[in-house]
Structures are given as C-alpha cells and as structure tokens.
Enzyme design. Structure first.
Site, mmCIF file in Angstrom:
data_model
loop_
_atom_site.group_PDB
_atom_site.id
_atom_site.type_symbol
_atom_site.label_atom_id
_atom_site.label_comp_id
_atom_site.label_asym_id
_atom_site.label_seq_id
_atom_site.Cartn_x
_atom_site.Cartn_y
_atom_site.Cartn_z
ATOM 1 N N LEU A 131 0.837 -1.199 0.000
ATOM 2 C CA LEU A 131 0.000 0.000 0.000
ATOM 3 C C LEU A 131 0.880 1.259 0.000
ATOM 4 O O LEU A 131 0.871 2.042 0.954
ATOM 5 C CB LEU A 131 -0.926 0.010 1.224
ATOM 6 C CG LEU A 131 -1.795 -1.220 1.433
ATOM 7 C CD1 LEU A 131 -2.592 -1.108 2.725
ATOM 8 C CD2 LEU A 131 -2.726 -1.433 0.253
ATOM 9 N N PRO A 132 1.660 1.462 -1.074
ATOM 10 C CA PRO A 132 2.488 2.660 -1.125
ATOM 11 C C PRO A 132 1.599 3.907 -1.184
ATOM 12 O O PRO A 132 0.531 3.881 -1.799
ATOM 13 C CB PRO A 132 3.306 2.482 -2.399
ATOM 14 C CG PRO A 132 2.507 1.559 -3.245
ATOM 15 C CD PRO A 132 1.770 0.663 -2.293
ATOM 16 N N HIS A 133 2.028 4.968 -0.521
ATOM 17 C CA HIS A 133 1.214 6.178 -0.502
ATOM 18 C C HIS A 133 2.099 7.402 -0.332
ATOM 19 O O HIS A 133 3.237 7.292 0.125
ATOM 20 C CB HIS A 133 0.166 6.113 0.613
ATOM 21 C CG HIS A 133 0.720 5.767 1.948
ATOM 22 N ND1 HIS A 133 1.041 4.472 2.313
ATOM 23 C CD2 HIS A 133 1.046 6.524 3.013
ATOM 24 C CE1 HIS A 133 1.510 4.463 3.545
ATOM 25 N NE2 HIS A 133 1.533 5.700 3.995
ATOM 26 N N ALA A 134 1.543 8.542 -0.723
ATOM 27 C CA ALA A 134 2.299 9.792 -0.630
ATOM 28 C C ALA A 134 1.340 10.967 -0.548
ATOM 29 O O ALA A 134 0.222 10.905 -1.053
ATOM 30 C CB ALA A 134 3.195 9.950 -1.859
#
Length: 154
Positions: free
Chosen positions: A64-67
């Site tokens: 769950l990569p997020h930015a």
C-alpha cells in the site's frame, strides 16, 4: 468514504513484472499521470520519499504505497496487479503481487488516514484478494475493488 470515490477504472492495470520497487513506483506514477493528470515525477518522488520511512508492503503479497503531494485537490488511488510477484521488502518477507497506491493532498490530514484505512480493510478481505488474484481484466478488477460493502467502523 468508498473506494469508488478514490479509484477510477482508468487507474487499474495488470502488468507482467518489474525488476525493482523503483520501477513499480514509476509505473504507479505513470498510471496516476495518465488517469488523473497528476505530475508523474512528483508522484514517483513522493512514493520513494515515503518508502524511506519504512516499507509499505503490509504482508500476504500486498503493498500500500502512498504519498502526500502538493497541488493535489483530492485523494486518488491507483491499483496494479503484477503477474509475477516482486520482492518488496514486506513485513513478512513475501513478494508482492497486489499494489494499491494512494495519493493525497499535503494538507489532507485525517482524510488521508481514513482512505488508507479503507484501502487496508479492503485488501485484508480474503474474498476480495482471491478474486483480484483470479482475474486479469482491469474492468473486473475495478468492479471487485469498488463493490459496495457494508460500512465498518475504522
């Protein structure tokens, strides 16, 4: 909040394989740029910057990569299913094949956390995960992800 508010059909892809997490992030940035008009380079940089704080591979083949990004008006999502799992440095050391990327405005505060919790809950649902792994049509993947579910407390 519903996944159909975060994710559009054009932001769901099936890809063969990647040789690195960096290349996966490039794909997520490109998909976000094409689907939402997002600055792809800023998206990639944001994902890489967040990853330096700790891996976003949550286990069971899911990441769950997020930015948080400047100049973004609302929270948006990108989903990629990998045909060949990628070594991702996940908490359980298992390779990743389901990736849900999330991008939020810098000042989104608690809404970003709510969106992340919603995505996390969805991706922990074994029925959803099994269906995602059994399909390679982006339209079907989108339908699986956005099916109406009973509201749950965070």
């Amino acid at each position: 909040m519903e996944l159909s508010k975060l994710l559009i059909p054009g932001a769901v892809r099936v890809v063969g394989q990647f040789t690195s997490k960096k290349r996966l992030f490039q794909e997520l940035g490109e998909v976000a740029a094409q689907a939402y008009g997002l600055n792809g380079a800023a998206a990639i940089e944001g994902l890489q910057e967040r990853e330096t704080l700790g891996p976003t591979g949550v286990g069971h083949g899911i990441a769950l990569p997020h930015a948080r990004l400047e100049d973004l008006k609302s929270i948006i999502g990108v989903f990629v299913r990998l045909e060949k799992p990628l070594d991702y440095d996940s908490v359980d050391r298992q390779p990743v094949d389901l990736v849900f990327g999330l991008f939020a405005p810098k000042d989104s505060g608690v809404d970003h956390l709510k969106a992340l919790a919603l995505v996390s809950r969805t991706m922990r649902d074994q029925g959803v995960v099994s269906k995602l792994r059994a399909n390679s049509d982006p339209a079907k993947l989108y339908a699986i992800l956005t099916e109406a579910r009973a509201p749950q407390a965070a």
